[in-house]
Write a protein that holds these residues in place. Structure first.
Motif, short mmCIF file in Angstrom:
data_model
loop_
_atom_site.label_atom_id
_atom_site.label_comp_id
_atom_site.label_asym_id
_atom_site.label_seq_id
_atom_site.Cartn_x
_atom_site.Cartn_y
_atom_site.Cartn_z
N UNK A 62 0.99 -1.15 0.00
CA UNK A 62 0.03 0.00 0.00
C UNK A 62 0.91 1.26 -0.04
N UNK A 63 0.45 2.42 0.50
CA UNK A 63 1.13 3.60 0.57
C UNK A 63 1.16 4.24 -0.68
N UNK A 64 2.24 5.04 -1.10
CA UNK A 64 2.46 5.76 -2.23
C UNK A 64 1.89 7.42 -2.03
N UNK A 65 1.64 7.86 -3.18
CA UNK A 65 1.47 9.47 -3.14
C UNK A 65 -0.06 9.56 -3.14
N UNK A 111 -5.99 15.67 2.40
CA UNK A 111 -7.41 15.37 2.48
C UNK A 111 -7.84 13.97 1.73
N UNK A 112 -7.19 13.01 1.10
CA UNK A 112 -7.45 11.87 0.53
C UNK A 112 -7.13 10.81 1.24
N UNK A 113 -7.31 9.50 0.92
CA UNK A 113 -7.07 8.41 1.79
C UNK A 113 -6.11 7.53 1.24
N UNK A 114 -5.52 6.72 2.01
CA UNK A 114 -4.56 5.72 1.57
C UNK A 114 -4.79 4.49 2.75
N UNK A 115 -4.48 3.37 2.30
CA UNK A 115 -4.59 2.09 3.00
C UNK A 115 -3.21 1.35 3.05
N UNK A 116 -2.76 1.11 4.24
CA UNK A 116 -1.53 0.23 4.38
C UNK A 116 -1.81 -0.93 5.05
N UNK A 117 -0.90 -2.02 4.32
CA UNK A 117 -1.40 -3.61 4.95
C UNK A 117 -0.05 -4.15 5.31
N UNK A 118 -0.01 -5.00 6.22
CA UNK A 118 1.32 -5.84 6.52
C UNK A 118 0.96 -7.19 6.93
N UNK A 119 1.58 -8.34 6.35
CA UNK A 119 1.20 -9.33 6.66
C UNK A 119 2.62 -10.21 7.01
N UNK A 120 2.29 -10.90 8.14
CA UNK A 120 3.55 -11.84 8.51
C UNK A 120 3.40 -12.91 7.84
N UNK A 121 4.87 -13.52 7.51
CA UNK A 121 5.27 -14.49 6.75
C UNK A 121 4.75 -15.91 7.38
N UNK A 122 4.62 -15.94 8.62
CA UNK A 122 4.06 -17.02 9.43
C UNK A 122 2.81 -17.00 10.32
N UNK A 123 1.75 -17.70 10.37
CA UNK A 123 0.42 -17.38 10.95
C UNK A 123 0.63 -17.95 12.42
N UNK A 124 1.54 -18.66 12.59
CA UNK A 124 1.74 -19.29 14.00
C UNK A 124 2.46 -18.49 14.89
N UNK A 125 3.03 -17.24 14.61
CA UNK A 125 3.83 -16.37 15.21
C UNK A 125 2.88 -15.43 15.77
N UNK A 126 2.72 -15.18 17.18
CA UNK A 126 1.84 -14.32 17.66
C UNK A 126 2.58 -13.01 18.04
N UNK A 140 -8.70 10.11 12.40
CA UNK A 140 -8.26 10.14 10.84
C UNK A 140 -7.72 8.56 10.55
N UNK A 141 -7.03 8.07 11.52
CA UNK A 141 -6.63 6.80 11.04
C UNK A 141 -7.31 5.72 11.79
N UNK A 142 -7.25 4.68 11.14
CA UNK A 142 -8.01 3.31 11.88
C UNK A 142 -7.06 2.13 11.72
N UNK A 143 -6.73 1.65 12.71
CA UNK A 143 -5.69 0.48 12.91
C UNK A 143 -6.64 -0.85 12.99
N UNK A 144 -6.30 -1.94 12.46
CA UNK A 144 -7.16 -3.14 12.44
C UNK A 144 -6.38 -4.34 12.36
N UNK A 158 -2.85 -13.08 10.66
CA UNK A 158 -1.49 -12.53 10.92
C UNK A 158 -1.29 -11.09 10.48
N UNK A 159 -2.31 -10.34 10.29
CA UNK A 159 -2.18 -9.11 9.20
C UNK A 159 -2.63 -7.92 10.10
N UNK A 160 -2.11 -6.81 9.67
CA UNK A 160 -2.35 -5.71 10.32
C UNK A 160 -2.68 -4.46 9.35
#
Length: 120
Positions: A8-11, A15-30, A66-70, A76-78
């Motif tokens: 995600x990210x960029x320019x 007043x506009x919106x952007x979305x960032x995503x992050x994924x862990x390479x392992x789902x069993x890592x807490x 303005x920002x919302x984290x989920x 295992x994503x944020x």
């Protein structure tokens, strides 16, 4: 070992919106919590937002409202939804995952960073 990969990210215009995503390479890592940090040119890295596995959130004052984290614990994503962007939101955004192995034994994992640029 585990890796955090941002997307995600960029320019965007102010007043506009952007979305960032992050994924862990392992789902069993807490991670608890997971979060987003940012670093503007010439400034220190700062916390933008974090979220625990239970869903408790923490935001920097500058992004509240303005920002919302989920997160998706099963995947295992944020994510970070950024609305009403301001030029001062410009910076490199880093995904963070915090791990506690026991009393006094913790480790932080970081993504490679992704650029967000907001033009006025």
């Amino acid at each position: 070992q585990v890796q955090l990969v941002e997307s995600g990210g960029g320019l965007a215009q102010a007043g506009r919106s952007l979305t960032l995503s992050c994924a862990a390479s392992r789902r069993d890592f807490s991670f608890n919590p997971m979060g987003w940090y940012r670093q503007a040119p010439g400034k220190q890295r700062e916390l933008v937002a974090s979220i625990t596995t239970a869903g408790s959130t923490n935001y920097a004052e500058s992004v509240k409202g303005r920002f919302t984290i989920s997160r998706d614990n099963a995947k295992n994503t944020v994510g970070l939804q950024m609305n009403n962007l301001k030029p001062e939101d410009t910076g490199v955004y880093y995904c963070n995952g915090h791990v506690s192995y026991g009393p006094g034994l913790t480790e932080d994992y970081w993504g490679q960073g992704i650029q967000v640029t907001v033009s006025s």
